[in-house]
Design a protein around this motif. Structure first.
Motif, mmCIF file in Angstrom:
data_model
loop_
_atom_site.group_PDB
_atom_site.id
_atom_site.type_symbol
_atom_site.label_atom_id
_atom_site.label_comp_id
_atom_site.label_asym_id
_atom_site.label_seq_id
_atom_site.Cartn_x
_atom_site.Cartn_y
_atom_site.Cartn_z
ATOM 1 N N MET A 163 0.820 -1.221 0.000
ATOM 2 C CA MET A 163 0.000 0.000 0.000
ATOM 3 C C MET A 163 0.849 1.264 0.000
ATOM 4 N N GLY A 164 0.189 2.370 -0.276
ATOM 5 C CA GLY A 164 0.850 3.672 -0.271
ATOM 6 C C GLY A 164 0.147 4.584 -1.251
ATOM 7 N N SER A 223 -8.588 -0.144 -3.338
ATOM 8 C CA SER A 223 -9.778 -0.383 -2.495
ATOM 9 C C SER A 223 -9.342 -0.919 -1.143
ATOM 10 N N LEU A 224 -9.230 -0.004 -0.216
ATOM 11 C CA LEU A 224 -8.730 -0.331 1.115
ATOM 12 C C LEU A 224 -9.603 -1.380 1.808
ATOM 13 N N VAL A 228 -2.924 5.052 11.192
ATOM 14 C CA VAL A 228 -2.024 4.550 10.137
ATOM 15 C C VAL A 228 -2.582 4.918 8.767
ATOM 16 N N ILE A 229 -3.878 4.715 8.608
ATOM 17 C CA ILE A 229 -4.510 4.972 7.306
ATOM 18 C C ILE A 229 -4.421 6.462 6.959
ATOM 19 N N LEU A 232 -2.004 6.838 3.959
ATOM 20 C CA LEU A 232 -2.829 6.785 2.764
ATOM 21 C C LEU A 232 -3.590 8.088 2.550
ATOM 22 N N GLY A 233 -3.604 8.926 3.595
ATOM 23 C CA GLY A 233 -4.251 10.224 3.456
ATOM 24 C C GLY A 233 -5.742 10.125 3.215
ATOM 25 N N VAL A 234 -6.388 9.087 3.787
ATOM 26 C CA VAL A 234 -7.863 9.007 3.638
ATOM 27 C C VAL A 234 -8.517 9.015 5.009
#
Ligand code: ATP
Length: 229
Positions: free
Chosen positions: A35-36, A190-191, A222-223, A227-229
């Motif tokens: 992820m990233g 899609s997390l 963490v997200i 991930l900036g969401v």
């Protein structure tokens, strides 16, 4: 010992360094999410694992072998099945020919792929260029499975697909995990679906591994941070 293990890996595109310090492992039977945010190095990591890019420093081991000096065609033969971003099926071949072209001996046969994706059996004689995006992704996964890999790598598993088709792909990945115990490294945006299917996640930021853990440890902090969401 892990099936795949990257330790402090760096690589570059020509003069431009893209990975600085990537470490990750995938064990047999495990699904790992890479992820990233955009541009953080996920595709570059996959290209380095498959030796489409050189290992500048650090090490990549697969199935007990150091891949540093192995060319990409040898790596594929060691048992890595890649479903690349953009699918890249052979457009001038039929669906059946695409599958047969990749085949190597093992448990995966045309019949087994048809069972996983019945649509590919319906379309067997058609040119791959006439398939929908979802069918092309099924074909790309089927083709990778026909190589009878020990590790399946999916880059952007459901990118650009309609919601129902995405669900079909996630169902197939969950089925592969449940029924075959195939090791899988998967990138996707899609997390929710990724967290459901993956055992562990590895987070990249600017070409470095910045977080690794079980998917149930992926909390809001963490997200938001990575991930900036
Ligand atoms: P995305 O989610 O947008 O696909 P990513 O995490 O897969 O992003 P990469 O495509 O691996 O990111 O890109 C990592 C870095 O390498 C970025 O800074 C990108 O600009 C750079 N990069 C990617 N491809 C090339 C290339 N062919 N030549 C030079 N630099 C590249």
């Amino acid at each position: 010992m892990s099936l795949l293990s990257l330790t402090n890996v760096a690589t570059r595109y020509g003069a431009s360094q893209a990975l600085f310090d990537v470490s990750l492992t995938v064990n047999a039977g495990e699904v790992v999410a890479l992820m990233g945010r955009n541009g953080m190095g996920k595709t570059t990591t996959i290209k380095t694992i498959c030796k489409m890019l050189p290992v500048l420093s650090g090490t990549v081991h697969f199935a007990g072998q150091d891949l540093s000096n192995e060319p990409s065609h040898r790596v594929a033969r060691l048992g890595m099945g890649l479903v690349p971003e953009g699918r890249r099926c052979f457009p001038n071949l039929s669906v059946h020919e695409n599958l047969v072209a990749a085949a190597r001996p093992g448990q995966w046969s045309i019949n087994a792929v048809h069972q996983l994706f019945p649509k590919l059996e319906e379309r067997a004689g058609q040119s791959a260029s006439l398939l929908s995006g979802g069918e092309q992704q099924m074909l790309a996964i089927g083709r990778a499975l026909m190589t009878n890999p020990r590790l399946l790598i999916l880059d952007e598993a459901t990118e650009g697909l309609a919601p129902l088709v995405r669900q079909e792909i996630w169902t197939a990945i969950a089925q592969l995990k449940r029924e075959t115990g195939l090791a899988i490294l998967v990138v996707d945006k899609s997390l929710k679906e990724l967290s459901q299917v993956a055992d562990r996640a590895v987070m990249l930021e600017r070409g470095c591994t910045v977080w690794a853990g079980k998917t149930d440890q992926l909390d809001d902090d963490v997200i938001t941070q990575y991930l900036g969401v």
